[in-house]
Design an enzyme around this catalytic site. Structure first.
Site, PDB file in Angstrom:
ATOM      1  N   VAL A 250      22.077   4.553  12.715  1.00 13.53           N
ATOM      2  CA  VAL A 250      20.627   4.692  11.915  1.00 13.53           C
ATOM      3  C   VAL A 250      19.082   5.527  12.068  1.00 13.53           C
ATOM      4  O   VAL A 250      18.305   5.157  11.087  1.00 13.53           O
ATOM      5  CB  VAL A 250      19.991   3.155  10.520  1.00 13.53           C
ATOM      6  CG1 VAL A 250      21.290   2.465  10.368  1.00 13.53           C
ATOM      7  CG2 VAL A 250      19.580   2.090  11.948  1.00 13.53           C
ATOM      8  N   GLY A 253      14.901   8.366  18.459  1.00 10.05           N
ATOM      9  CA  GLY A 253      13.561   8.570  18.463  1.00 10.05           C
ATOM     10  C   GLY A 253      13.949   8.918  19.740  1.00 10.05           C
ATOM     11  O   GLY A 253      14.767   9.522  20.591  1.00 10.05           O
ATOM     12  N   ARG A 254      12.141   8.867  20.871  1.00  9.72           N
ATOM     13  CA  ARG A 254      12.159   9.836  22.070  1.00  9.72           C
ATOM     14  C   ARG A 254      12.202   8.547  23.038  1.00  9.72           C
ATOM     15  O   ARG A 254      13.345   9.030  24.041  1.00  9.72           O
ATOM     16  CB  ARG A 254      10.565  10.096  21.962  1.00  9.72           C
ATOM     17  CG  ARG A 254       9.821  11.090  21.587  1.00  9.72           C
ATOM     18  CD  ARG A 254       8.625  10.847  21.745  1.00  9.72           C
ATOM     19  NE  ARG A 254       8.329  10.328  20.893  1.00  9.72           N
ATOM     20  CZ  ARG A 254       6.490  10.399  21.255  1.00  9.72           C
ATOM     21  NH1 ARG A 254       6.216  10.809  22.339  1.00  9.72           N
ATOM     22  NH2 ARG A 254       5.869   9.256  20.860  1.00  9.72           N
ATOM     23  N   ALA A 256      14.635   5.796  22.844  1.00 10.72           N
ATOM     24  CA  ALA A 256      15.810   4.848  21.925  1.00 10.72           C
ATOM     25  C   ALA A 256      17.071   4.779  20.793  1.00 10.72           C
ATOM     26  O   ALA A 256      15.932   6.368  19.961  1.00 10.72           O
ATOM     27  CB  ALA A 256      15.534   3.503  21.868  1.00 10.72           C
ATOM     28  N   GLU A 257      17.694   4.613  20.718  1.00  6.08           N
ATOM     29  CA  GLU A 257      18.859   4.730  19.341  1.00  6.08           C
ATOM     30  C   GLU A 257      18.543   3.582  18.205  1.00  6.08           C
ATOM     31  O   GLU A 257      18.801   2.022  19.307  1.00  6.08           O
ATOM     32  CB  GLU A 257      19.784   4.869  19.517  1.00  6.08           C
ATOM     33  CG  GLU A 257      19.998   6.771  20.111  1.00  6.08           C
ATOM     34  CD  GLU A 257      21.170   6.533  20.560  1.00  6.08           C
ATOM     35  OE1 GLU A 257      21.646   7.909  21.233  1.00  6.08           O
ATOM     36  OE2 GLU A 257      22.444   6.075  20.868  1.00  6.08           O
ATOM     37  N   VAL A 258      18.613   3.594  17.638  1.00  5.72           N
ATOM     38  CA  VAL A 258      18.880   2.347  16.362  1.00  5.72           C
ATOM     39  C   VAL A 258      19.717   2.267  15.360  1.00  5.72           C
ATOM     40  O   VAL A 258      20.164   2.512  15.153  1.00  5.72           O
ATOM     41  CB  VAL A 258      17.688   2.254  15.510  1.00  5.72           C
ATOM     42  CG1 VAL A 258      18.078   1.165  14.413  1.00  5.72           C
ATOM     43  CG2 VAL A 258      16.166   2.973  16.150  1.00  5.72           C
ATOM     44  N   LYS A 277      18.280  -1.914  18.514  1.00  5.79           N
ATOM     45  CA  LYS A 277      17.324  -0.693  19.278  1.00  5.79           C
ATOM     46  C   LYS A 277      17.952  -1.062  20.905  1.00  5.79           C
ATOM     47  O   LYS A 277      17.562  -1.660  21.514  1.00  5.79           O
ATOM     48  CB  LYS A 277      15.427  -0.633  19.250  1.00  5.79           C
ATOM     49  CG  LYS A 277      15.006   0.494  18.927  1.00  5.79           C
ATOM     50  CD  LYS A 277      14.119   0.030  18.995  1.00  5.79           C
ATOM     51  CE  LYS A 277      12.750   2.146  19.766  1.00  5.79           C
ATOM     52  NZ  LYS A 277      11.746   1.962  18.735  1.00  5.79           N
ATOM     53  N   ASP A 379       0.765   5.130  18.272  1.00 10.83           N
ATOM     54  CA  ASP A 379       1.684   6.373  17.317  1.00 10.83           C
ATOM     55  C   ASP A 379       2.407   5.761  16.377  1.00 10.83           C
ATOM     56  O   ASP A 379       3.210   5.777  15.444  1.00 10.83           O
ATOM     57  CB  ASP A 379       3.457   6.140  18.752  1.00 10.83           C
ATOM     58  CG  ASP A 379       4.109   7.576  18.701  1.00 10.83           C
ATOM     59  OD1 ASP A 379       4.115   8.179  18.151  1.00 10.83           O
ATOM     60  OD2 ASP A 379       5.034   6.974  18.371  1.00 10.83           O
TER      61      ASP A 379
END
Length: 567
Positions: A250, A253-254, A256-258, A277, A379
């Site tokens: 879903v 990012g820089r 990790a993956e979720v 995550k 961030d």
């Protein structure tokens, strides 16, 4: 009554304690703490044992009754299941004593550790050629410091146990009686008070915006979360991993993956939807930073992503690091604003919840008054904010966050680096001129980023009139993924900020929001509002009659309705 009872029992206390003193052996090994501790998820974690560790040294201890090891070195055993061991040897030349840690599953000097579970180090003679050989093992802290040769020292006197029970019972009688009396009085008071309260009065009683008890209830349980609170804010210390089945990707990012995933329950048909995550091996530091942030129990808040556990997993692709959290089907705020136009009520809820989440993050105490470590996100952007089912925000992605520990030096803060997303960086971050002497300067950078997110929300609100397609802050003025240098040109050189069209100010509530976000993105960090002040502003928007008396800032909107957007 309590004083009289204590005076009457005092002579009995003296007699009983005198009996205890007369039954205590010459030396009693010191008591120790349990060698396990409770984990956050209810399991138990075995801690390494503390033992005397002096290897082989000369000793004056004979094999009569008991003696001390006289070892001055206390060591933490290498493995959690190791026990304390002592070996006494006598030959024609000398007497030696050896104190070490050892695995009870393995033999030592050719002998099994039969009494490894014993709380005391009771010596047992072993047959060895050419020397007298005694060995003992025990499983209590520093238990191999007190060496016992005679059985009479290994058991407590039955009289001592009986006397201890007697004196404990007598000692507990007065406070127990007082406690029971207090409970009865409190119960009677509550029953009497509830009977006096009329149901009609209760139903007509106006609900406060949010008082102290409301905030405390949020910390205890968040009923609006998409995951059951029984799973929340735990670290998985067990070696057994949670039964999780990954579903669909879903987000990416820089670092990790979720994934959307299923957390299986007691039966194979039942599961809860969670978010996982996944960090690759190379991003361990980001995973650890976020895990450490989430591990703080005082972080829990209705506008902070609900955390379940952190795990280390080995897969075919190598080692991975997982963070398991609540799943929010509406996705992040940027995606939601791209797909939906929002109403004034939606804007008020989204903005208010965002400010409350950041205020809690920045605060040095919880709503209940407990001390808390302030945290800065560093961030903040619309893609790092999730939208919950009740259309409130919750903050996520703490991989670049910083705990404002008062022990951090200026050098430590300077080494934290220039981090974040260039589009949302405050002017002082872009030109690396933050005031490291004052930790509040870190919070002010979050407030600047929050202002840009509030602008994004406002730009998609139908209360302002014409609503354009979603655009990020600064829109087409910079490229899709601007670098720091291009943002310097726009924010520092041109003093640019996202545009606030004049027709937005025709709505009284939007006018207040625009004034607020303009104060939040001020070029001077010290002139910006705090997140708590912004949260109070949004609370006042629920009560228009209060808008004329705001306490956070006495600055008024100019009579011509214009706002300076290029401070």
């Amino acid at each position: 009554m309590g004083r009289g009872l204590l005076r009457g029992l005092w002579p009995l206390h003296i007699v009983l304690w005198t009996r205890i003193a007369s039954t205590i052996p010459p030396h009693v090994p010191k008591s120790v703490n349990s060698d396990v501790m409770a984990s956050d998820n209810g399991g138990a974690v075995k801690l390494p044992q503390l033992c005397k560790f002096c290897d082989v040294r000369l000793s004056t201890c004979d094999n009569q009754k008991s003696c001390m090891s006289n070892c001055s070195i206390t060591a933490i055993c290498e493995k959690p299941h190791e026990v304390c061991v002592a070996v006494w040897r006598k030959n024609d030349k000398n007497i030696t004593l050896e104190t070490v840690c050892h695995d009870p599953k393995l033999t030592y000097h050719g002998f099994t550790l039969e009494d490894a579970a014993s709380p005391k180090c009771v010596m047992k003679e072993k047959k060895r050629a050419g020397e007298t050989f005694f060995m003992c093992a025990c499983n209590m802290e520093e238990c191999n410091d007190y060496i016992i040769f005679s059985e009479e020292y290994t058991t407590s006197s039955p009289d001592l146990l009986l006397v201890i029970i007697q004196v404990t019972g007598v000692s507990l009688l007065p406070p127990l009686g007082i406690a029971i009396a207090v409970i009865i009085i409190f119960y009677c008071y509550r029953v009497h008070r509830q009977q006096k309260l009329s149901p009609s009065w209760e139903s007509s009683k106006p609900r406060k915006l949010m008082d102290f008890s409301d905030n405390c209830a949020i910390i205890l349980e968040d009923d609006r979360s998409d995951i059951s609170s029984t799973c929340a804010n735990n670290i998985n210390h067990n070696t057994e991993l949670l039964p999780i089945e990954l579903d669909t990707l879903v987000g990416k990012g820089r670092f990790a993956e979720v994934y959307k995933a299923k957390l299986k329950q007691n039966t194979s048909e039942q599961f809860e939807t969670v978010a996982v995550k996944i960090f690759p091996y190379e991003e361990y530091s980001s995973w650890k930073t976020e895990k450490d942030i989430f591990s703080d129990i005082n972080l829990k808040h209705e506008n902070i992503l609900q955390f379940l556990t952190a795990e280390e997993r080995k897969t075919e692709l190598g080692k991975q690091y997982w963070l398991i959290t609540a799943f929010h089907a509406k996705g992040n705020l940027q995606e939601y604003l791209t797909r939906h136009v929002i109403s004034w009520e939606d804007l008020r809820k989204l903005g208010s919840s965002l400010a409350r989440g950041i205020a809690h993050l920045h605060s040095d105490h919880t709503p209940c008054g407990r001390p808390k470590m302030p945290i800065v996100h560093r961030d903040l952007k619309s893609s790092n904010i999730l939208v919950k089912n009740d259309l409130t925000c919750c903050l996520c992605d703490f991989g670049l966050s910083l705990r404002l520990d008062p022990t951090l030096s200026v050098d430590d803060l300077a080494n934290s680096g220039q981090v974040g997303t260039a589009r949302y960086m405050a002017p002082e971050v872009l030109e690396s001129r933050m005031n490291l002497e004052n930790v509040e300067s870190f919070k002010q950078t979050d407030v600047y980023s929050m202002a840009l997110v509030l602008w994004e929300m406002t730009s998609r609100c139908n209360a302002v009139g014409e609503v354009k397609d979603y655009e990020p802050p600064f829109g087409s003025k910079v490229r899709e993924h601007p670098c720091v240098e291009s943002m310097k040109d726009s924010v520092l050189r041109d003093r640019g900020r996202p545009e606030i069209p004049s027709f937005w100010l025709n709505h009284q509530g939007i006018q207040i929001v625009c004034e607020t976000l303009t104060e939040c993105w001020d070029h001077d960090p010290e002139a910006r509002l705090t997140a708590q002040c912004v949260a109070e502003r949004f609370s006042e928007l629920e009560h228009p009659e209060r808008l004329s008396g705001r306490s956070c800032s006495q600055e008024k909107i100019p009579e011509d309705g214009s706002l300076n957007t290029t401070k």
